[in-house]
Design a protein around this motif. Structure first.
Motif, PDB file in Angstrom:
ATOM      1  N   VAL A 287      -5.059   5.830  -4.257  1.00 34.13           N
ATOM      2  CA  VAL A 287      -5.190   6.280  -2.868  1.00 34.13           C
ATOM      3  C   VAL A 287      -4.989   5.112  -1.915  1.00 34.13           C
ATOM      4  CG1 VAL A 287      -6.834   7.163  -1.150  1.00 34.13           C
ATOM      5  CG2 VAL A 287      -6.662   8.264  -3.385  1.00 34.13           C
ATOM      6  N   TYR A 288      -5.615   3.971  -2.241  1.00 32.29           N
ATOM      7  CA  TYR A 288      -5.518   2.803  -1.368  1.00 32.29           C
ATOM      8  C   TYR A 288      -4.101   2.229  -1.354  1.00 32.29           C
ATOM      9  CZ  TYR A 288      -6.469  -1.720   0.733  1.00 32.29           C
ATOM     10  OH  TYR A 288      -6.434  -2.823   1.560  1.00 32.29           O
ATOM     11  N   GLU A 289      -3.459   2.154  -2.516  1.00 25.44           N
ATOM     12  CA  GLU A 289      -2.116   1.584  -2.594  1.00 25.44           C
ATOM     13  C   GLU A 289      -1.103   2.445  -1.840  1.00 25.44           C
ATOM     14  OE1 GLU A 289      -1.337  -1.316  -3.753  1.00 25.44           O
ATOM     15  OE2 GLU A 289      -3.302  -1.780  -4.598  1.00 25.44           O
ATOM     16  N   HIS A 290      -1.292   3.740  -1.827  1.00 24.56           N
ATOM     17  CA  HIS A 290      -0.318   4.632  -1.199  1.00 24.56           C
ATOM     18  C   HIS A 290      -0.594   4.903   0.278  1.00 24.56           C
ATOM     19  CE1 HIS A 290       0.641   5.593  -5.447  1.00 24.56           C
ATOM     20  NE2 HIS A 290       1.836   5.873  -4.975  1.00 24.56           N
ATOM     21  N   GLY A 291      -1.854   4.864   0.692  1.00 28.10           N
ATOM     22  CA  GLY A 291      -2.153   5.225   2.083  1.00 28.10           C
ATOM     23  C   GLY A 291      -3.045   4.269   2.827  1.00 28.10           C
ATOM     24  N   GLY A 292      -3.418   3.154   2.181  1.00 22.69           N
ATOM     25  CA  GLY A 292      -4.278   2.197   2.853  1.00 22.69           C
ATOM     26  C   GLY A 292      -5.668   2.760   3.121  1.00 22.69           C
TER      27      GLY A 292
ATOM     28  N   ALA B 204     -12.666   0.552  -3.614  1.00 22.50           N
ATOM     29  CA  ALA B 204     -11.567   0.223  -2.704  1.00 22.50           C
ATOM     30  C   ALA B 204     -11.914  -0.866  -1.701  1.00 22.50           C
ATOM     31  CB  ALA B 204     -11.126   1.479  -1.955  1.00 22.50           C
ATOM     32  N   VAL B 205     -13.170  -0.945  -1.276  1.00 24.65           N
ATOM     33  CA  VAL B 205     -13.493  -1.870  -0.181  1.00 24.65           C
ATOM     34  C   VAL B 205     -13.305  -3.343  -0.545  1.00 24.65           C
ATOM     35  CG1 VAL B 205     -16.015  -2.164  -0.522  1.00 24.65           C
ATOM     36  CG2 VAL B 205     -15.042  -2.137   1.794  1.00 24.65           C
TER      37      VAL B 205
ATOM     38  N   ILE C  70     -10.146   9.492   4.697  1.00 28.81           N
ATOM     39  CA  ILE C  70      -9.947  10.945   4.604  1.00 28.81           C
ATOM     40  C   ILE C  70     -10.545  11.500   3.314  1.00 28.81           C
ATOM     41  CG2 ILE C  70      -8.206  12.757   4.401  1.00 28.81           C
ATOM     42  CD1 ILE C  70      -6.400  10.995   6.206  1.00 28.81           C
ATOM     43  N   VAL C  71     -10.191  10.884   2.193  1.00 33.26           N
ATOM     44  CA  VAL C  71     -10.692  11.375   0.903  1.00 33.26           C
ATOM     45  C   VAL C  71     -12.204  11.170   0.801  1.00 33.26           C
ATOM     46  CG1 VAL C  71     -10.543  11.109  -1.610  1.00 33.26           C
ATOM     47  CG2 VAL C  71      -8.473  10.967  -0.215  1.00 33.26           C
ATOM     48  N   GLY C  72     -12.682  10.004   1.257  1.00 36.08           N
ATOM     49  CA  GLY C  72     -14.108   9.711   1.184  1.00 36.08           C
ATOM     50  C   GLY C  72     -14.958  10.649   2.017  1.00 36.08           C
ATOM     51  N   SER C  73     -14.454  11.080   3.153  1.00 35.02           N
ATOM     52  CA  SER C  73     -15.196  12.014   4.006  1.00 35.02           C
ATOM     53  C   SER C  73     -15.183  13.427   3.439  1.00 35.02           C
ATOM     54  CB  SER C  73     -14.606  12.029   5.416  1.00 35.02           C
ATOM     55  OG  SER C  73     -14.658  10.750   6.010  1.00 35.02           O
ATOM     56  N   ALA C  74     -14.129  13.761   2.698  1.00 31.20           N
ATOM     57  CA  ALA C  74     -13.964  15.130   2.208  1.00 31.20           C
ATOM     58  C   ALA C  74     -14.994  15.496   1.140  1.00 31.20           C
ATOM     59  CB  ALA C  74     -12.553  15.315   1.658  1.00 31.20           C
TER      60      ALA C  74
END
Length: 395
Positions: A359-364, A233-234, A370-374
């Motif tokens: 995830v990136y397209e829908h929530g930036g 994503a980055v 959030i997902v990465g920390s989980a």
């Protein structure tokens, strides 16, 4: 086993490290340049991350079906055969224009890049017990440096020569590596007498009987899911919201390569008996590594770089600690133990990269945080729970 007559000298460790880094890089060349590949071959933005995830799924399949053969077939020959297949796959990626064909080839690139996971257990066989962590850590340092340098190299080559040139260069490098393997790696003929079917069937038995294997595989699968999510994503975030070119993204990825120093450090910590404390810290700081995303927008690129360095360091540390623990379980089953451990890891990685674009397209970037920390938080909670059981003293 003829390999036991050879010593793991410093030169051999460096050679193994170089070969591992060069081979494993094949899986990551596409990661920072999916934004260039996808439109050129007709893939949508949402589907672009499947290039990365299918490569990792192919790697997981290779780990499960090919790496166990390291306990059955002569190791050097097995590595050379898979490297030759990798050469053909990379050339296919360089010349195809069809999206479905490219995705299939991506799967094959991953499948044929598993010889590194034959080379690392071979090094563990060659190394004495008291220095096994250091040897494996040193070789993993080369492997992880290959993972981390693949992204900046790919970005620079794609920026100046086009993305197809990267796959052609990779194929040429694999041709050189196959010669190096043939001339320098010692032969090792395992003394395992089971058939291939029995060997695959024994994987379930090993998984069932080895709780340390199950736990370390779960921890690292979660960690690698975050790793793949972030690095898929980055580049999109840097290009779209910060205006970075492919060469500038390469510099960013190069900063993340600092995390490769974790591998030799981890090996020494494991040899010294600090596996549990180091594992706890790795998972804890991985879950906290996304916090720099909330600093002032003017410094957001720096925050992303800090996340990349910390996350890479934690993921690499936890991987080596896990390998050291898994390799200590049963010397005769190292190939299969490694196959199970690494398959689990790359299933996690494939999941992380496959959801990254959506995830990136829908929530930036907030959703990525959030997902990465989980994922590492889930691993940490499982680790804390498992640590209450006496059987996990070496986990």
């Amino acid at each position: 086993m003829t390999a036991t007559t050879h010593a793991m000298t410093r030169g051999m460790v460096l050679l193994f490290a170089f070969c591992c880094g060069a081979i494993v890089a094949n899986i990551y060349y596409a990661q920072p340049i999916i934004g260039l590949i996808a439109p050129d071959i007709g893939l949508t933005d949402t589907m672009a991350s499947f290039i990365v995830s299918l490569t990792q799924i192919g790697y997981a399949l290779g780990l499960f079906f090919l790496v166990p053969l390291a306990d059955l077939l002569e190791n050097r020959r097995l590595m050379i055969i898979t490297t030759v297949v990798a050469i053909a796959s990379l050339l296919g990626a360089a010349f195809t224009d069809q999206p479905n064909v490219f995705l299939l080839i991506s799967l094959l690139v991953g499948f044929s890049s598993v010889s590194v996971q034959v080379l690392i257990p071979l090094a563990a066989h060659l190394a004495p017990e008291e220095s096994r962590g250091r040897v494996v850590g040193g070789i993993m340092g080369g492997l992880l440096l290959g993972i981390l340098l693949a992204r900046p190299v790919s970005s620079v080559v794609a920026d100046h020569l086009g993305w197809r040139a990267m796959f052609m260069i990779a194929a040429a490098l694999m041709a050189a590596i196959s010669v190096v393997l043939a001339l320098t790696v010692p032969k090792r003929q395992p003394d395992h007498s089971a058939s291939y079917g029995q060997l695959l069937g024994s994987l379930w038995t090993l998984l069932r009987k080895q709780p340390v294997l199950r736990q370390r595989a779960f921890y690292q699968a979660c960690m690698f899911a975050t790793f793949s999510l972030f690095w898929t994503a980055v580049p999109l975030e840097l290009a779209r919201n910060h205006g970075l070119s492919q060469s500038e993204i390469a510099i960013f990825a190069l900063v993340g390569a600092i995390g490769a120093i974790a591998a030799p450090i981890s090996g020494r910590l494991a040899d010294a008996g600090h596996t549990r404390v180091a594992s706890l810290l790795a998972m804890l700081f991985a879950s906290l590594s996304f916090l720099p995303a909330f600093i002032h927008p003017a410094y957001s690129v720096i925050g992303l770089a800090v996340t990349g360095v910390v996350l890479d360091f934690c993921v690499q540390m936890n991987m080596v600690l896990g390998q050291r623990a898994v390799y200590s379980l049963d010397a005769k089953s190292r190939g299969r133990l490694n196959a199970l451990y690494m398959t689990s890891i790359f299933v996690g990685g494939a999941f992380g990269s496959s959801v990254a674009s959506a995830v990136y397209e829908h929530g930036g970037w907030l959703w990525i945080v959030i997902v990465g920390s989980a994922f590492p938080l889930l691993a940490l909670l499982r680790f804390l729970s498992a640590s209450q059981k006496p059987v996990l003293a070496t986990a």
